[in-house]
Design a protein around this motif. Structure first.
Motif, PDB file in Angstrom:
ATOM      1  N   MET A   1      81.218 -10.514  53.191  1.00  0.00           N
ATOM      2  CA  MET A   1      79.829 -10.830  53.464  1.00  0.00           C
ATOM      3  C   MET A   1      79.784 -11.327  55.011  1.00  0.00           C
ATOM      4  N   VAL A   2      78.687 -10.945  55.479  1.00  0.00           N
ATOM      5  CA  VAL A   2      78.358 -11.079  57.020  1.00  0.00           C
ATOM      6  C   VAL A   2      77.993 -12.505  57.210  1.00  0.00           C
ATOM      7  N   PRO A   3      79.000 -13.408  58.241  1.00  0.00           N
ATOM      8  CA  PRO A   3      78.428 -14.625  58.437  1.00  0.00           C
ATOM      9  C   PRO A   3      76.792 -14.471  59.013  1.00  0.00           C
ATOM     10  N   GLN A   4      76.028 -15.351  58.748  1.00  0.00           N
ATOM     11  CA  GLN A   4      74.729 -15.499  59.377  1.00  0.00           C
ATOM     12  C   GLN A   4      74.251 -16.989  59.453  1.00  0.00           C
ATOM     13  N   GLU A   5      72.993 -17.080  59.712  1.00  0.00           N
ATOM     14  CA  GLU A   5      72.638 -18.538  60.238  1.00  0.00           C
ATOM     15  C   GLU A   5      72.148 -19.048  58.672  1.00  0.00           C
ATOM     16  N   PRO A   6      72.752 -20.365  58.368  1.00  0.00           N
ATOM     17  CA  PRO A   6      72.195 -20.655  57.003  1.00  0.00           C
ATOM     18  C   PRO A   6      70.787 -21.193  56.957  1.00  0.00           C
ATOM     19  N   VAL A   7      70.450 -20.875  55.473  1.00  0.00           N
ATOM     20  CA  VAL A   7      69.035 -20.892  55.210  1.00  0.00           C
ATOM     21  C   VAL A   7      68.866 -22.542  54.865  1.00  0.00           C
ATOM     22  N   ALA A   8      68.070 -23.423  55.482  1.00  0.00           N
ATOM     23  CA  ALA A   8      67.851 -24.644  55.359  1.00  0.00           C
ATOM     24  C   ALA A   8      66.973 -24.687  54.054  1.00  0.00           C
ATOM     25  N   LEU A   9      67.225 -25.124  53.030  1.00  0.00           N
ATOM     26  CA  LEU A   9      66.603 -24.847  51.723  1.00  0.00           C
ATOM     27  C   LEU A   9      65.550 -26.065  51.509  1.00  0.00           C
ATOM     28  N   GLN A  10      64.300 -25.880  51.279  1.00  0.00           N
ATOM     29  CA  GLN A  10      63.416 -26.838  50.558  1.00  0.00           C
ATOM     30  C   GLN A  10      63.677 -26.857  49.192  1.00  0.00           C
ATOM     31  N   ARG A 145      72.408 -12.411  49.783  1.00  0.00           N
ATOM     32  CA  ARG A 145      73.411 -12.683  50.577  1.00  0.00           C
ATOM     33  C   ARG A 145      73.058 -13.579  51.796  1.00  0.00           C
ATOM     34  N   GLU A 146      72.450 -14.633  51.532  1.00  0.00           N
ATOM     35  CA  GLU A 146      72.250 -15.845  52.234  1.00  0.00           C
ATOM     36  C   GLU A 146      73.228 -16.781  52.242  1.00  0.00           C
ATOM     37  N   ARG A 147      73.239 -17.568  53.018  1.00  0.00           N
ATOM     38  CA  ARG A 147      74.163 -18.724  53.238  1.00  0.00           C
ATOM     39  C   ARG A 147      73.023 -19.841  52.889  1.00  0.00           C
ATOM     40  N   ILE A 148      73.428 -20.937  52.205  1.00  0.00           N
ATOM     41  CA  ILE A 148      72.574 -22.138  51.866  1.00  0.00           C
ATOM     42  C   ILE A 148      73.098 -23.532  52.481  1.00  0.00           C
ATOM     43  N   LEU A 149      72.195 -24.217  53.118  1.00  0.00           N
ATOM     44  CA  LEU A 149      72.544 -25.431  53.731  1.00  0.00           C
ATOM     45  C   LEU A 149      71.358 -26.361  52.936  1.00  0.00           C
ATOM     46  N   ALA A 150      71.951 -27.294  51.997  1.00  0.00           N
ATOM     47  CA  ALA A 150      70.784 -28.043  51.447  1.00  0.00           C
ATOM     48  C   ALA A 150      71.307 -29.496  51.619  1.00  0.00           C
ATOM     49  N   ILE A 151      70.946 -30.165  52.568  1.00  0.00           N
ATOM     50  CA  ILE A 151      71.377 -31.599  52.631  1.00  0.00           C
ATOM     51  C   ILE A 151      70.271 -32.625  52.893  1.00  0.00           C
ATOM     52  N   GLY A 152      69.009 -32.215  52.421  1.00  0.00           N
ATOM     53  CA  GLY A 152      67.623 -33.016  52.952  1.00  0.00           C
ATOM     54  C   GLY A 152      67.935 -33.895  51.617  1.00  0.00           C
ATOM     55  N   ARG A 153      66.802 -34.810  51.898  1.00  0.00           N
ATOM     56  CA  ARG A 153      66.638 -36.042  50.586  1.00  0.00           C
ATOM     57  C   ARG A 153      65.975 -34.914  49.553  1.00  0.00           C
ATOM     58  N   ASP A 154      66.208 -35.335  48.167  1.00  0.00           N
ATOM     59  CA  ASP A 154      65.592 -34.782  47.007  1.00  0.00           C
ATOM     60  C   ASP A 154      65.915 -35.662  45.975  1.00  0.00           C
ATOM     61  N   ASP A 155      64.683 -36.046  45.519  1.00  0.00           N
ATOM     62  CA  ASP A 155      64.672 -37.242  44.231  1.00  0.00           C
ATOM     63  C   ASP A 155      64.849 -36.695  43.149  1.00  0.00           C
ATOM     64  N   GLU A 156      65.026 -35.604  42.831  1.00  0.00           N
ATOM     65  CA  GLU A 156      65.306 -34.847  41.395  1.00  0.00           C
ATOM     66  C   GLU A 156      66.575 -35.030  40.980  1.00  0.00           C
ATOM     67  N   VAL A 157      67.521 -35.609  41.795  1.00  0.00           N
ATOM     68  CA  VAL A 157      69.046 -35.876  41.414  1.00  0.00           C
ATOM     69  C   VAL A 157      68.803 -37.282  40.682  1.00  0.00           C
ATOM     70  N   VAL A 158      68.014 -38.133  41.049  1.00  0.00           N
ATOM     71  CA  VAL A 158      67.907 -39.348  40.335  1.00  0.00           C
ATOM     72  C   VAL A 158      67.745 -39.244  38.976  1.00  0.00           C
TER      73      VAL A 158
END
Ligand code: SAM
Ligand code: F3S
Length: 486
Positions: A1-10, A145-158
């Protein structure tokens, strides 16, 4: 897999997962992380993955399509071990480039994109509020083949509602709140898990009803600081109200709650132990230190005497209560005299068990911002830990010996910790202690839990999994009780 800029997920646009396969999960950290791993595992198993416990050594994971590591940032050592585990996952990825590697939890939240720099073979970095979307993230990695970065706030987990992986287990945990509003100077949790958010009252009760309907006999309500449950709910709710409501769920035999903060624990709560017959007599309320000076520097909000008053009140309300503590030794500026007070606290509190840590200086903590110097030498920290463990062992032996000759109901609920994705924990705080302990003992017979949450080992001669049986205690060590069926 080719490293690329991570997609910051909403959070919108959830992707359906078409791929299936085998997913392994490795867990570091506290009970909340154990539960989060369970929820992440349930998310993948719902879309058809076979979820297994990872092998810390990396062996036996050749068939993996997904490897997840749920991380802890509380101490540096836990982070180092997570990176070592990732290194082993990378070796597998070299043989199977389709392998998806995900880092979840506190270290993911704290380090974010830095993880991609340090471990460029990682595909997903998902923080403490994103693990229930792991199905969507794996799908995106596989299809785009995306990289994922998901670190924002998300209330769904509660309000995460995932139950399936729990089938067949009888002692389950329910997160009733997440995050923490305290600012203990040593602790990174408010940074990694955010501010306190309570799960709506009716949702907790409903979840417990579903779990009990599915076979649960014991439920442990989880929160970093569970005494402040309901603070921001409308209408405002309290932990006592929640305990009363959950205890009434038809079929629930046992109810527990962890972790209490001594500054927030109201003595009125101890009435619950008298009023609620199925509330188990166990209280985990960390003191962290016995020195008033260190407690002030830690910003814990109570003194040695305040703490001991709570201990006395707890025992007055519920004489059979089992107390458990957490203690940090080697906090900046801790002297021998401070440490003596900690030894004194363990002796006076008479903990049945305690989790003892050496201070680990963490970035993003108030201690770092205040530029507190980690000035207690490592060898002094280690000497103090050993001394405290020695004293606590004596205390535990004394406390556990008092159960010998008594008869008590024991809940037997243990699968093999080597294969159960939930029970298998590495390098942890309290959860790992329990899992490792039971892994050793279950070879010799059945292992259950006393009302005080102590391990009880019985040579039963038959499988009692899922049952509550009366056991006469014949022997005790500092770690566990041993007995025979009545
Ligand atoms: N909510 C809990 C409380 O009220 O204290 C604590 C949560 S923390 C994740 C679990 C334990 O890790 C703490 O009780 C503390 O003893 C230990 N801990 C936290 N930060 C630490 C650090 N920087 N160094 C060593 N131990 C630490
Ligand atoms: Fe950490 Fe203190 Fe909260 S130990 S989790 S900041 S109560």
């Amino acid at each position: 897999m080719v490293p690329q800029e991570p997609v910051a997920l909403q959070t919108a646009n959830r992707e359906p997962l078409t791929a299936r396969g085998t997913a392994f999960i490795e867990t570091f950290g506290c009970q909340m992380n154990v539960l989060d791993s369970e929820l992440a595992g349930a998310t993948l198993s719902e879309v058809g993955f076979n979820v297994k416990a990872a092998n810390a050594s990396g062996r036996g994971m050749g068939e993996a399509d997904v490897i997840m590591v749920n991380t802890c940032s509380v101490r540096e050592h836990a982070e180092q071990k997570a990176y070592s585990f990732l290194g082993r996952a990378y070796r597998l990825k070299k043989q199977n480039p389709e392998l998806v590697i995900a880092v979840l939890g506190c270290m993911a939240q704290k380090e974010g994109a830095l993880i991609f720099k340090r471990a460029p073979y990682v595909d997903i970095v998902a923080g403490t509020q994103h693990f229930t979307k792991i199905d969507e993230y794996v799908a995106r990695v596989k299809s785009k083949r995306e990289r994922i970065l998901a670190i924002g706030r998300d209330d769904e987990v509660v309000s995460a509602k995932r139950y399936r992986i729990r089938d067949g287990r009888h002692s389950l945990q329910v997160a009733v709140m997440r995050g923490c509003d305290h600012h203990c100077t040593f602790c990174v949790v408010p940074n990694t898990r955010g501010m306190e958010q309570s799960k709506p009252f009716d949702d907790v009760v409903k979840e417990c009803e579903i779990l009990v309907g599915g076979g649960a006999r014991e439920i442990t309500l989880l929160g970093q600081n569970i005494d402040s449950y309901g603070k921001r709910l409308t209408p405002r709710r309290t932990l006592a109200e929640l305990l009363h409501a959950v205890a009434k769920v038809p079929g629930l035999d046992r109810l527990r709650f962890i972790t209490s903060h001594p500054a927030d624990l109201k003595p009125e709560l101890f009435n619950a132990f008298k009023e609620i017959p199925n509330l188990m007599p166990y209280l985990h309320f960390p003191a962290q230190s016995g020195s008033d000076r260190i407690l002030r520097a830690m910003r814990r909000g109570y003194t040695f005497d305040d703490y001991m008053r709570l201990v006395d009140k707890a025992r007055e309300a519920c004489p059979e209560i089992g107390l458990a503590g957490d203690t940090i030794v080697g906090f900046p500026t801790e002297t021998d005299t401070d440490f003596e007070r900690t030894l004194e606290l363990h002796r006076r509190a008479e903990y049945q068990n305690a989790f003892v840590f050496t201070y680990s200086h963490r970035e993003f903590t108030p201690a770092e911002k205040m530029e507190l110097k980690d000035d207690v030498p490592e060898h002094v920290k280690n000497e103090r830990v050993n001394e405290l463990l020695r004293v606590q062992r004596e205390v535990s032996e004394r406390v556990l010996a008092r159960h010998v000759g008594k008869t008590m109901p024991v809940l037997f609920d243990r699968k093999d910790p080597a294969t159960d994705p939930v029970l298998r924990v590495s390098e942890s705080t309290e959860a790992g202690f329990a899992a490792k302990h039971e892994a050793r003992i279950t070879k010799h017979g059945l292992s259950g839990r006393s009302p005080q949450n102590l391990p009880v080992h019985v040579n039963a001669g038959r499988d009692l999994t899922g049952e509550i049986a009366e056991v006469r205690i014949t022997r005790a060590t500092g770690l566990a009780l041993y007995g025979e069926l009545c």
